[in-house]
Design a protein around this motif. Structure first.
Motif, PDB file in Angstrom:
ATOM      1  N   LEU A  53      -6.245 -18.812 -17.969  1.00  0.00           N
ATOM      2  CA  LEU A  53      -5.095 -18.341 -18.729  1.00  0.00           C
ATOM      3  C   LEU A  53      -5.550 -17.528 -19.946  1.00  0.00           C
ATOM      4  CD1 LEU A  53      -2.046 -18.321 -19.137  1.00  0.00           C
ATOM      5  CD2 LEU A  53      -2.293 -20.458 -20.404  1.00  0.00           C
ATOM      6  N   ILE A  54      -6.581 -17.931 -20.588  1.00  0.00           N
ATOM      7  CA  ILE A  54      -7.108 -17.221 -21.765  1.00  0.00           C
ATOM      8  C   ILE A  54      -7.557 -15.815 -21.370  1.00  0.00           C
ATOM      9  CG2 ILE A  54      -8.893 -17.220 -23.553  1.00  0.00           C
ATOM     10  CD1 ILE A  54      -6.809 -19.367 -23.979  1.00  0.00           C
ATOM     11  N   HIS A  55      -8.209 -15.673 -20.232  1.00  0.00           N
ATOM     12  CA  HIS A  55      -8.654 -14.355 -19.780  1.00  0.00           C
ATOM     13  C   HIS A  55      -7.462 -13.420 -19.555  1.00  0.00           C
ATOM     14  CE1 HIS A  55     -12.341 -16.650 -18.570  1.00  0.00           C
ATOM     15  NE2 HIS A  55     -12.884 -15.591 -19.178  1.00  0.00           N
ATOM     16  N   TRP A  56      -6.408 -13.929 -18.920  1.00  0.00           N
ATOM     17  CA  TRP A  56      -5.221 -13.110 -18.668  1.00  0.00           C
ATOM     18  C   TRP A  56      -4.530 -12.721 -19.962  1.00  0.00           C
ATOM     19  CZ3 TRP A  56      -5.068 -10.555 -14.521  1.00  0.00           C
ATOM     20  CH2 TRP A  56      -5.527 -11.059 -13.323  1.00  0.00           C
ATOM     21  N   LEU A  57      -4.485 -13.619 -20.926  1.00  0.00           N
ATOM     22  CA  LEU A  57      -3.879 -13.296 -22.222  1.00  0.00           C
ATOM     23  C   LEU A  57      -4.652 -12.189 -22.930  1.00  0.00           C
ATOM     24  CD1 LEU A  57      -2.875 -16.835 -23.539  1.00  0.00           C
ATOM     25  CD2 LEU A  57      -1.383 -15.027 -22.661  1.00  0.00           C
ATOM     26  N   VAL A  58      -5.973 -12.245 -22.846  1.00  0.00           N
ATOM     27  CA  VAL A  58      -6.800 -11.199 -23.461  1.00  0.00           C
ATOM     28  C   VAL A  58      -6.557  -9.861 -22.763  1.00  0.00           C
ATOM     29  CG1 VAL A  58      -9.171 -10.427 -23.843  1.00  0.00           C
ATOM     30  CG2 VAL A  58      -8.552 -12.798 -24.318  1.00  0.00           C
ATOM     31  N   VAL A  59      -6.468  -9.871 -21.453  1.00  0.00           N
ATOM     32  CA  VAL A  59      -6.218  -8.635 -20.708  1.00  0.00           C
ATOM     33  C   VAL A  59      -4.866  -8.049 -21.100  1.00  0.00           C
ATOM     34  CG1 VAL A  59      -5.765  -7.708 -18.398  1.00  0.00           C
ATOM     35  CG2 VAL A  59      -7.711  -9.220 -18.776  1.00  0.00           C
ATOM     36  N   ILE A  60      -3.832  -8.874 -21.166  1.00  0.00           N
ATOM     37  CA  ILE A  60      -2.497  -8.409 -21.558  1.00  0.00           C
ATOM     38  C   ILE A  60      -2.508  -7.880 -22.985  1.00  0.00           C
ATOM     39  CG2 ILE A  60      -0.140  -9.197 -22.045  1.00  0.00           C
ATOM     40  CD1 ILE A  60      -0.425 -11.043 -19.606  1.00  0.00           C
ATOM     41  N   LEU A  61      -3.224  -8.537 -23.873  1.00  0.00           N
ATOM     42  CA  LEU A  61      -3.319  -8.085 -25.264  1.00  0.00           C
ATOM     43  C   LEU A  61      -3.993  -6.707 -25.348  1.00  0.00           C
ATOM     44  CD1 LEU A  61      -2.956  -8.744 -28.280  1.00  0.00           C
ATOM     45  CD2 LEU A  61      -5.241  -9.737 -28.217  1.00  0.00           C
TER      46      LEU A  61
END
Length: 72
Positions: free
Chosen positions: A6-14
């Protein structure tokens, strides 16, 4: 190890939001939706038969035949 958390996806979206901005993404989605609607309209227009041409009644003028012109 092969999937993102989930952290990786949040960074990508950011990162995507920082690059394109909120307004730019909404503009792209709006243009995409307009394109789909135009495509669907084009498909539906191809199914209907073309409308017959409209006939307008022009005022008639009395034309003389060549025989009447020769007589006088």
């Amino acid at each position: 190890m092969g999937s993102f958390s989930l952290i990786h996806w949040l960074v990508v979206i950011l990162v995507i939001m920082l690059l394109f901005g909120r307004g730019r993404i909404s503009d792209l989605m709006g243009d995409f939706a307009k394109g789909i609607n135009s495509f669907k309209k084009g498909l539906n227009d191809g199914d209907t038969p073309p409308a017959p041409p409209q006939v307008t009644n022009a005022p008639r003028t009395e034309a003389k035949s060549p025989v009447e012109d020769a007589r006088g």
